[in-house]
Write a protein that holds these residues in place. Structure first.
Motif, PDB file in Angstrom:
ATOM      1  N   ASN A   1     -27.550 -24.150 -37.073  1.00  0.00           N
ATOM      2  CA  ASN A   1     -26.970 -24.406 -38.210  1.00  0.00           C
ATOM      3  C   ASN A   1     -25.229 -24.572 -38.296  1.00  0.00           C
ATOM      4  OD1 ASN A   1     -29.383 -24.899 -39.408  1.00  0.00           O
ATOM      5  ND2 ASN A   1     -29.607 -22.656 -40.090  1.00  0.00           N
ATOM      6  N   HIS A   2     -24.630 -24.284 -37.022  1.00  0.00           N
ATOM      7  CA  HIS A   2     -23.168 -24.486 -36.765  1.00  0.00           C
ATOM      8  C   HIS A   2     -23.094 -25.347 -35.532  1.00  0.00           C
ATOM      9  CE1 HIS A   2     -23.239 -20.982 -39.363  1.00  0.00           C
ATOM     10  NE2 HIS A   2     -22.145 -21.151 -39.726  1.00  0.00           N
ATOM     11  N   ASP A   3     -22.006 -26.017 -35.937  1.00  0.00           N
ATOM     12  CA  ASP A   3     -22.007 -27.111 -34.635  1.00  0.00           C
ATOM     13  C   ASP A   3     -21.369 -26.610 -33.324  1.00  0.00           C
ATOM     14  OD1 ASP A   3     -19.222 -28.846 -36.386  1.00  0.00           O
ATOM     15  OD2 ASP A   3     -19.437 -26.990 -35.695  1.00  0.00           O
ATOM     16  N   LYS A   4     -20.828 -25.437 -33.475  1.00  0.00           N
ATOM     17  CA  LYS A   4     -20.377 -24.876 -32.133  1.00  0.00           C
ATOM     18  C   LYS A   4     -20.527 -23.515 -32.409  1.00  0.00           C
ATOM     19  CE  LYS A   4     -16.620 -27.380 -32.567  1.00  0.00           C
ATOM     20  NZ  LYS A   4     -15.190 -27.759 -32.323  1.00  0.00           N
ATOM     21  N   VAL A   5     -20.555 -22.748 -31.131  1.00  0.00           N
ATOM     22  CA  VAL A   5     -20.467 -21.196 -31.069  1.00  0.00           C
ATOM     23  C   VAL A   5     -19.351 -21.025 -30.259  1.00  0.00           C
ATOM     24  CG1 VAL A   5     -21.687 -19.324 -30.530  1.00  0.00           C
ATOM     25  CG2 VAL A   5     -23.019 -21.337 -31.206  1.00  0.00           C
TER      26      VAL A   5
END
Lengths: 130, 102
Positions: B94-98
């Motif tokens: 659900n987040h575009d990057k880690v």
């Protein structure tokens, strides 16, 4: 016939302190320290263990590693008594910074001040750090 | 979508969480894992820093890493969500990057 290394008699007993400063599981230091302590117990020296900084987390009660797939080695601290290792020192300041008290620990220890622990370290012949 | 930050170091031993909080943009999420979970516990010297960060970030902590270290969800600072591995995956999706803070 006795082997040469068996003729030395009881030899000198030195004061050994194992200084534990790492949390368990995140790194291998805590487990390695415990392994070395258990091996060294065979040499009948004057052994003590100090727990300070994140090392106090090693003694936290209630560790349950089922969910992370690693061995829970914390019960081993309770077995140290059986190896005549009974001097476990825990730094009071380290506990307090972490919101912990002596009641959170899984084995009987002597809680002492940073100042007293520093003095204890100074009295050792050998210090092994983990 | 925003960034998911993971922190795996104890706040007492490294400044990974401190640096993460200072660099994470408002609205991004911070997930505490491995030795990072100690920062989620009430009553530590770092509780203030963690609570302050919650004004701008959503905070999560990995449950299995808490339990391994003898910490229970009841000891976690109010407002930090305890997640399992499935929850970790959901956060990553659900987040575009880690971004990992080691």
């Amino acid at each position: 016939m006795a082997e040469p290394w068996e003729e030395e008699g009881p030899g000198t007993v030195k004061k050994f302190m194992y200084v534990n400063r790492k949390a368990p599981y995140g790194t291998i230091y805590a487990l390695e320290s415990l392994e070395v302590v258990l091996i060294a117990a065979a040499f009948e020296q004057d052994v003590s263990l100090a727990f300070l900084d994140d090392g106090v987390y090693e003694l936290k009660k209630g560790q349950d590693t089922a969910g992370i797939g690693m061995k829970n080695f914390s019960p081993t601290y309770r077995a140290l008594e059986g190896y005549d290792i009974e001097k476990l020192y825990v730094e009071a300041e380290s506990l307090a910074e972490r919101g912990l008290t002596e009641a959170d620990l899984l084995v009987p220890v002597e809680v002492m001040s940073r100042e007293a622990l520093a003095k204890m370290m100074d009295e050792q012949d050998v210090i092994l750090s983990f | 979508m925003s960034m998911l930050h993971t922190v795996n170091k104890s706040p007492f031993e490294r400044n990974a969480l401190d640096s993460c909080i200072k660099h994470a943009l408002p609205g991004s999420a911070i997930l505490l894992i491995e030795d990072g979970v100690y920062a989620a516990i009430k009553g530590t010297a770092h509780e203030g820093m963690v609570r302050d960060s919650m004004a701008n970030h959503s905070l999560y902590v990995l449950g299995p890493d808490l339990l391994a270290r003898g910490m229970s969800p009841e000891q976690v600072i109010d407002g930090i969500s305890v997640v399992d591995y499935g929850g970790f995956v959901d956060l990553a999706v659900n987040h575009d990057k880690v971004q990992s803070w080691l």
